[in-house]
Enzyme design. Structure first.
Site, PDB file in Angstrom:
ATOM      1  N   LYS A 192       0.829  -1.194   0.000  1.00  0.00           N
ATOM      2  CA  LYS A 192       0.000   0.000   0.000  1.00  0.00           C
ATOM      3  C   LYS A 192       0.868   1.249   0.000  1.00  0.00           C
ATOM      4  CE  LYS A 192      -3.950  -2.209   0.406  1.00  0.00           C
ATOM      5  NZ  LYS A 192      -5.096  -2.062  -0.512  1.00  0.00           N
ATOM      6  N   HIS A 323     -10.443  -8.588  -7.685  1.00  0.00           N
ATOM      7  CA  HIS A 323     -10.188  -8.094  -6.337  1.00  0.00           C
ATOM      8  C   HIS A 323     -10.699  -9.056  -5.265  1.00  0.00           C
ATOM      9  CE1 HIS A 323     -11.797  -5.780  -2.784  1.00  0.00           C
ATOM     10  NE2 HIS A 323     -10.521  -5.458  -2.736  1.00  0.00           N
TER      11      HIS A 323
END
Length: 393
Positions: A192, A323
């Site tokens: 991230k 996802h």
């Protein structure tokens, strides 16, 4: 736990000789999965959201007059789980008496049952759990893994790990997590980004690249954090790392911004996970806004809708990286013609009795029929509410 039972069945309707079976029983379960550690990404660090501590699941179990069974699920992070369960409960009777093979017809019937709340978002995500269960039933009845029923292009799919690289995790731990994932046979690492301090993002990325080496597939995910100028600057700064993609650099609905960014960078742009319908993904496709499209079957209405989107994506020569929910998406990715990726999360493992096999950078399609999953005792223990319609054999 709150339990609600409803046993009214639809009156039999006239059907042709091709109708060989009918749905006779449905059970809905609202299950809350606690996370061992609160999870934070860029949206948390900037105050948009609170850390995620649990995930709400809607499970659908189906049975037919001939004794065939199927299981499906949808989910919601942070909020929306009770709403999905409530909508699924409202429309449950619409399935009773239907031929489980008529999946497209049933999807449309369920969508019209709640037409006033639209064809995206929470209502469609409730339908997704039914739709996934119907596809699971169909594959189980055929004695095939879902990927094989759909027509697999491969028996394994490249996989990458996300759960080890969240922003709440200290950099040293991210490095150890990445090394452990690769050692355990996972093929790529995603971390991230989107820190308020952009230098911190580049520092972490540099450290990860040095730890995993130049050849390891590496991705970053900004979780919609940047504005257009910041995304351009950060994208240019990250070109040297040879990333597989930069994910969600902009707001999920900024198709034009993503398109401009994709055209200006060598690094591929990936997005789509937050969109809630095929129509919303079409905006990305027609604007050439993504090199890698990342649909989530439970979020867009299930497998029926995912297959429609996959056909559009293939026609436009897009990469596919579904996802989350690897238990579903492994099968769908295996059936996509262009070599895809699937996202590895071990968060859902306590919900199921089975485990997926990973090795040599790939996740392997199981030989078990359907999705190849059954609910665990732990999932039953985490159940908050149930609802039944129809009658079991």
């Amino acid at each position: 736990m709150v339990t609600m039972t409803h046993t009214t069945t639809n009156s039999a309707h006239v059907a042709g000789e091709a109708t060989l079976d009918r749905i006779s029983w449905i059970r809905l379960s609202s299950v809350t999965l606690p996370l061992a550690t609160p999870v934070s990404d860029a949206k948390v660090l900037t105050g948009r959201q609170k850390p995620m501590t649990e995930i709400a699941f809607l499970f659908v179990e189906l049975e037919t007059e001939q004794g065939h069974e199927g299981i499906g699920f949808s989910y919601s992070k942070r909020a929306g789980g009770p709403g999905q369960f409530a909508h699924a409960r409202e429309i449950a009777d619409s399935l009773l008496g239907e031929d489980p093979s008529d999946i497209g017809k049933i999807w449309t019937k369920l969508a019209w049952a709640g037409a006033s709340v639209g064809r995206s978002g929470l209502a469609i995500q409730a339908i997704a759990a039914y739709d996934v269960a119907l596809w699971d039933l169909k594959a189980r009845r055929a004695g095939l893994p879902l990927a094989k029923l759909l027509g697999a292009h491969r028996d394994s799919v490249r996989c990458y790990n996300t759960s080890g690289g969240f922003l709440h995790t200290p950099t040293e731990q991210v490095l150890d997590n990445a090394a452990a994932s690769l050692a355990n046979g996972i093929g790529g690492i995603k971390i991230k980004v989107g820190n308020p301090d952009h230098k911190e993002d580049l520092h972490r990325l540099t450290a990860v690249r040095e730890r995993v080496g130049d050849d390891a597939p590496l991705m970053v995910d900004a979780n919609q954090q940047w504005d257009r100028p910041t995304a351009r600057r950060m994208g240019r700064a990250m070109e040297e790392f040879g990333l597989v993609w930069i994910e969600e650099p902009l707001d999920a609905y900024d198709a034009q911004g993503h398109a401009a960014l994709a055209a200006s960078l060598d690094t591929p742009i990936a997005t789509g996970e937050m969109l809630a319908s095929v129509a919303e993904h079409w905006e990305l496709i027609r604007h050439h806004a993504a090199d890698v499209i990342q649909p989530d079957a439970p979020r867009i209405g299930g497998i029926t809708q995912f297959l429609k989107l996959a056909a559009l994506a293939e026609h436009h020569h897009l990469q596919l990286a579904p996802h989350f929910a690897m238990e579903i998406h492994l099968h769908l990715a295996a059936a996509y013609p262009i070599e895809p990726w699937v996202e590895h999360f071990d968060w859902l493992e306590p919900l199921f009795n089975e485990r997926l096999t990973i090795g040599d950078g790939r996740m392997h399609v199981p030989s078990r029929p359907g999705l190849g999953i059954t609910l665990s005792d732990q999932a039953r223990a985490w159940t908050q509410a149930t609802h039944e319609a129809g009658k079991r054999r």
